[in-house]
Design a protein around this motif. Structure first.
Motif, PDB file in Angstrom:
ATOM      1  N   LYS A  70       0.864  -1.174   0.000  1.00 60.90           N
ATOM      2  CA  LYS A  70       0.000   0.000   0.000  1.00 60.90           C
ATOM      3  C   LYS A  70       0.904   1.228   0.000  1.00 60.90           C
ATOM      4  O   LYS A  70       1.610   1.469   0.977  1.00 60.90           O
ATOM      5  CB  LYS A  70      -0.912  -0.023   1.223  1.00 60.90           C
ATOM      6  CG  LYS A  70      -1.767  -1.289   1.284  1.00 60.90           C
ATOM      7  CD  LYS A  70      -2.525  -1.422   2.592  1.00 60.90           C
ATOM      8  CE  LYS A  70      -3.268  -2.748   2.643  1.00 60.90           C
ATOM      9  NZ  LYS A  70      -4.009  -2.922   3.919  1.00 60.90           N
ATOM     10  N   ALA A  71       0.893   1.953  -1.090  1.00 56.81           N
ATOM     11  CA  ALA A  71       1.802   3.093  -1.250  1.00 56.81           C
ATOM     12  C   ALA A  71       1.062   4.403  -1.032  1.00 56.81           C
ATOM     13  O   ALA A  71       0.001   4.643  -1.612  1.00 56.81           O
ATOM     14  CB  ALA A  71       2.437   3.068  -2.633  1.00 56.81           C
ATOM     15  N   SER A  72       1.632   5.242  -0.179  1.00 56.29           N
ATOM     16  CA  SER A  72       1.131   6.607   0.008  1.00 56.29           C
ATOM     17  C   SER A  72       2.036   7.518  -0.814  1.00 56.29           C
ATOM     18  O   SER A  72       3.114   7.920  -0.376  1.00 56.29           O
ATOM     19  CB  SER A  72       1.166   6.989   1.491  1.00 56.29           C
ATOM     20  OG  SER A  72       0.301   6.159   2.245  1.00 56.29           O
ATOM     21  N   LYS A  73       1.611   7.813  -2.015  1.00 53.70           N
ATOM     22  CA  LYS A  73       2.432   8.537  -2.986  1.00 53.70           C
ATOM     23  C   LYS A  73       2.227  10.043  -2.835  1.00 53.70           C
ATOM     24  O   LYS A  73       1.141  10.503  -2.488  1.00 53.70           O
ATOM     25  CB  LYS A  73       2.069   8.071  -4.399  1.00 53.70           C
ATOM     26  CG  LYS A  73       2.297   6.575  -4.623  1.00 53.70           C
ATOM     27  CD  LYS A  73       1.861   6.119  -6.001  1.00 53.70           C
ATOM     28  CE  LYS A  73       0.357   6.063  -6.158  1.00 53.70           C
ATOM     29  NZ  LYS A  73      -0.280   5.029  -5.299  1.00 53.70           N
ATOM     30  N   SER A  74       3.306  10.794  -3.138  1.00 56.87           N
ATOM     31  CA  SER A  74       3.279  12.254  -2.971  1.00 56.87           C
ATOM     32  C   SER A  74       2.780  12.608  -1.568  1.00 56.87           C
ATOM     33  O   SER A  74       1.998  13.548  -1.377  1.00 56.87           O
ATOM     34  CB  SER A  74       2.408  12.907  -4.046  1.00 56.87           C
ATOM     35  OG  SER A  74       2.961  12.705  -5.331  1.00 56.87           O
ATOM     36  N   THR A  75       3.266  11.853  -0.596  1.00 57.86           N
ATOM     37  CA  THR A  75       2.820  11.990   0.791  1.00 57.86           C
ATOM     38  C   THR A  75       4.029  11.930   1.715  1.00 57.86           C
ATOM     39  O   THR A  75       4.861  11.030   1.587  1.00 57.86           O
ATOM     40  CB  THR A  75       1.837  10.868   1.167  1.00 57.86           C
ATOM     41  OG1 THR A  75       0.674  10.956   0.325  1.00 57.86           O
ATOM     42  CG2 THR A  75       1.410  10.970   2.620  1.00 57.86           C
ATOM     43  N   ALA A  76       4.124  12.882   2.639  1.00 59.64           N
ATOM     44  CA  ALA A  76       5.223  12.916   3.591  1.00 59.64           C
ATOM     45  C   ALA A  76       4.754  12.389   4.940  1.00 59.64           C
ATOM     46  O   ALA A  76       3.656  12.715   5.398  1.00 59.64           O
ATOM     47  CB  ALA A  76       5.753  14.337   3.744  1.00 59.64           C
ATOM     48  N   ALA A  77       5.585  11.584   5.580  1.00 58.15           N
ATOM     49  CA  ALA A  77       5.298  11.123   6.933  1.00 58.15           C
ATOM     50  C   ALA A  77       5.457  12.287   7.899  1.00 58.15           C
ATOM     51  O   ALA A  77       6.407  13.072   7.813  1.00 58.15           O
ATOM     52  CB  ALA A  77       6.241   9.982   7.309  1.00 58.15           C
ATOM     53  N   PHE A  78       4.504  12.376   8.858  1.00 58.93           N
ATOM     54  CA  PHE A  78       4.589  13.445   9.846  1.00 58.93           C
ATOM     55  C   PHE A  78       3.831  13.012  11.094  1.00 58.93           C
ATOM     56  O   PHE A  78       3.515  11.833  11.255  1.00 58.93           O
ATOM     57  CB  PHE A  78       4.025  14.750   9.255  1.00 58.93           C
ATOM     58  CG  PHE A  78       4.645  15.992   9.823  1.00 58.93           C
ATOM     59  CD1 PHE A  78       6.013  16.193   9.750  1.00 58.93           C
ATOM     60  CD2 PHE A  78       3.866  16.958  10.430  1.00 58.93           C
ATOM     61  CE1 PHE A  78       6.595  17.336  10.274  1.00 58.93           C
ATOM     62  CE2 PHE A  78       4.431  18.108  10.958  1.00 58.93           C
ATOM     63  CZ  PHE A  78       5.803  18.292  10.880  1.00 58.93           C
ATOM     64  N   PHE A  79       3.527  13.963  11.990  1.00 59.29           N
ATOM     65  CA  PHE A  79       2.821  13.609  13.219  1.00 59.29           C
ATOM     66  C   PHE A  79       1.369  14.081  13.219  1.00 59.29           C
ATOM     67  O   PHE A  79       0.694  14.080  14.243  1.00 59.29           O
ATOM     68  CB  PHE A  79       3.552  14.129  14.458  1.00 59.29           C
ATOM     69  CG  PHE A  79       3.846  15.610  14.495  1.00 59.29           C
ATOM     70  CD1 PHE A  79       2.888  16.567  14.180  1.00 59.29           C
ATOM     71  CD2 PHE A  79       5.101  16.055  14.888  1.00 59.29           C
ATOM     72  CE1 PHE A  79       3.149  17.922  14.247  1.00 59.29           C
ATOM     73  CE2 PHE A  79       5.384  17.419  14.973  1.00 59.29           C
ATOM     74  CZ  PHE A  79       4.401  18.345  14.645  1.00 59.29           C
ATOM     75  N   CYS A  80       0.885  14.512  12.057  1.00 60.19           N
ATOM     76  CA  CYS A  80      -0.484  14.984  11.915  1.00 60.19           C
ATOM     77  C   CYS A  80      -0.820  14.957  10.427  1.00 60.19           C
ATOM     78  O   CYS A  80       0.016  14.572   9.607  1.00 60.19           O
ATOM     79  CB  CYS A  80      -0.632  16.397  12.488  1.00 60.19           C
ATOM     80  SG  CYS A  80       0.600  17.574  11.855  1.00 60.19           S
ATOM     81  N   GLU A  81      -2.035  15.343  10.098  1.00 58.99           N
ATOM     82  CA  GLU A  81      -2.480  15.313   8.716  1.00 58.99           C
ATOM     83  C   GLU A  81      -2.716  16.726   8.200  1.00 58.99           C
ATOM     84  O   GLU A  81      -3.108  17.618   8.947  1.00 58.99           O
ATOM     85  CB  GLU A  81      -3.757  14.472   8.601  1.00 58.99           C
ATOM     86  CG  GLU A  81      -3.523  13.014   8.952  1.00 58.99           C
ATOM     87  CD  GLU A  81      -4.801  12.202   9.008  1.00 58.99           C
ATOM     88  OE1 GLU A  81      -5.897  12.812   8.884  1.00 58.99           O
ATOM     89  OE2 GLU A  81      -4.714  10.977   9.186  1.00 58.99           O
ATOM     90  N   GLY A  82      -2.463  16.920   6.921  1.00 58.21           N
ATOM     91  CA  GLY A  82      -2.626  18.228   6.303  1.00 58.21           C
ATOM     92  C   GLY A  82      -1.859  18.268   5.010  1.00 58.21           C
ATOM     93  O   GLY A  82      -1.751  17.252   4.298  1.00 58.21           O
ATOM     94  N   SER A  83      -1.270  19.391   4.693  1.00 61.82           N
ATOM     95  CA  SER A  83      -0.432  19.521   3.498  1.00 61.82           C
ATOM     96  C   SER A  83       0.653  20.534   3.792  1.00 61.82           C
ATOM     97  O   SER A  83       0.523  21.392   4.675  1.00 61.82           O
ATOM     98  CB  SER A  83      -1.263  19.960   2.287  1.00 61.82           C
ATOM     99  OG  SER A  83      -1.838  21.243   2.516  1.00 61.82           O
ATOM    100  N   THR A  84       1.732  20.437   3.032  1.00 62.85           N
ATOM    101  CA  THR A  84       2.852  21.356   3.234  1.00 62.85           C
ATOM    102  C   THR A  84       3.737  21.355   1.994  1.00 62.85           C
ATOM    103  O   THR A  84       3.509  20.604   1.043  1.00 62.85           O
ATOM    104  CB  THR A  84       3.663  20.964   4.492  1.00 62.85           C
ATOM    105  OG1 THR A  84       4.527  22.046   4.861  1.00 62.85           O
ATOM    106  CG2 THR A  84       4.492  19.717   4.242  1.00 62.85           C
ATOM    107  N   THR A  85       4.780  22.168   2.036  1.00 63.55           N
ATOM    108  CA  THR A  85       5.727  22.259   0.933  1.00 63.55           C
ATOM    109  C   THR A  85       6.826  21.221   1.101  1.00 63.55           C
ATOM    110  O   THR A  85       7.345  21.021   2.203  1.00 63.55           O
ATOM    111  CB  THR A  85       6.349  23.666   0.896  1.00 63.55           C
ATOM    112  OG1 THR A  85       5.308  24.643   0.748  1.00 63.55           O
ATOM    113  CG2 THR A  85       7.327  23.793  -0.262  1.00 63.55           C
TER     114      THR A  85
END
Length: 303
Positions: free
Chosen positions: A165-180
């Motif tokens: 299961k690939a999360s593409k164009s997705t960065a691992a972090f400690f919450c959900e949202g979007s960023t640069t």
């Protein structure tokens, strides 16, 4: 540090040692009681969070009971560093859906998956004999922010349907949202390994700070919704500075107790986007180890 998890290098407090799986029955009454205890504690944590009560303790689920250990230092470090984050540390949420699977397996979570090279290393027994996985089965969650690697990750999903299961164009972090997310366009021979959430990364700067917008994935949620206590869970972390953001939050989360082994490649604290520090990272690692997470020395050698 990357050898098979045998008695020589696995944490002795782990009740689900990888090397013992062939010798011990998986479905014993003791394991059933431990699973019930873990679920009760997780349910209690979700109930507390739903009532708006701050979580200042970390449940110790390793021994199958509801004992707790304070983690105020890690919590304080996280609150300080999270001020500039695109979102705030989220250790649990009543909206998350606990994994309902009952059959244990290996779960390989790759944060900074690139084109799947570390996953291929996993399949080649680089992180331990795959044949020793509980029930002889595995699944992999590949998380990668660089859109350059979307096609090869999609190919892996097609090659291993239901397992990758690939999360593409997705960065691992400690919450959900979007960023640069800043792209490394220079290091062709090293799989563009300098791509980072941080504009301070020298490879991102050499690449003219080219960037894209990416999704953020909460590791705490991924663990809660994708693993069960009887799994053997491996997390590889090679995320160019974001380890200073993620680990202090993870150390507070009940989901951390679901991890058996974590491979963390450490970079420069200045690449943290929340002001994370080496000291806070060490506090987080100490807390995680106290909760039974094995964290061996690790360097990916371009993986």
């Amino acid at each position: 540090a990357q050898g098979a998890p045998t008695q020589a290098n696995a944490a002795p407090i782990r009740r689900r040692k990888f090397a013992r799986l062939r010798r011990a029955p998986l479905w014993t009454q003791a394991m059933a009681r431990r699973r019930v205890a873990v679920r009760r504690v997780l349910a209690a944590v979700v109930l507390i969070a739903s009532r708006g009560v701050a979580l200042s303790v970390t449940p110790s689920l390793r021994n199958g009971n509801a004992s707790t250990a304070t983690s105020l230092s890690a919590a304080s470090a996280t609150r300080q560093s999270a001020r500039n984050a695109p979102c705030q540390c989220e250790v649990s949420n009543p909206a998350w859906q606990a994994c309902q699977r009952t059959q244990p397996r290996c779960v390989f979570i790759d944060l900074g998956a690139a084109d799947g090279n570390s996953f291929n290393h996993f399949l080649a027994n680089g992180f331990g004999p795959v044949n020793n996985c509980p029930s002889g089965t595995w699944e992999a969650h590949l998380v990668e922010a660089n859109p350059r690697f979307d096609p090869p990750l999609k190919q892996l999903e097609t090659k291993y349907p239901g397992q990758v299961k690939a999360s593409k164009s997705t960065a691992a972090f400690f919450c959900e949202g979007s960023t640069t997310f800043y792209l490394d366009t220079q290091n062709h021979q090293h799989n563009y390994w300098g791509s980072s959430l941080s504009s301070n990364h020298p490879d991102a700067q050499k690449s003219g700070l080219q960037n894209v917008q990416v999704h953020l994935m909460n590791l705490n949620r991924l663990l809660f919704e994708s693993t069960i206590p009887s799994d053997w869970v491996m997390v590889k972390v090679d995320i160019e500075g974001a380890e200073y953001d993620i680990l202090p939050c993870l150390a507070q989360s009940p989901s951390a107790s679901l991890i058996d082994r974590m491979y963390v490649e450490e970079h420069q604290p200045s690449w943290s986007i929340t002001g994370g520090t080496k000291e806070a990272l060490e506090v987080a690692k100490k807390t995680l180890r106290a909760r039974g997470v094995d964290i061996p020395a690790y360097f990916s050698q371009t993986l």
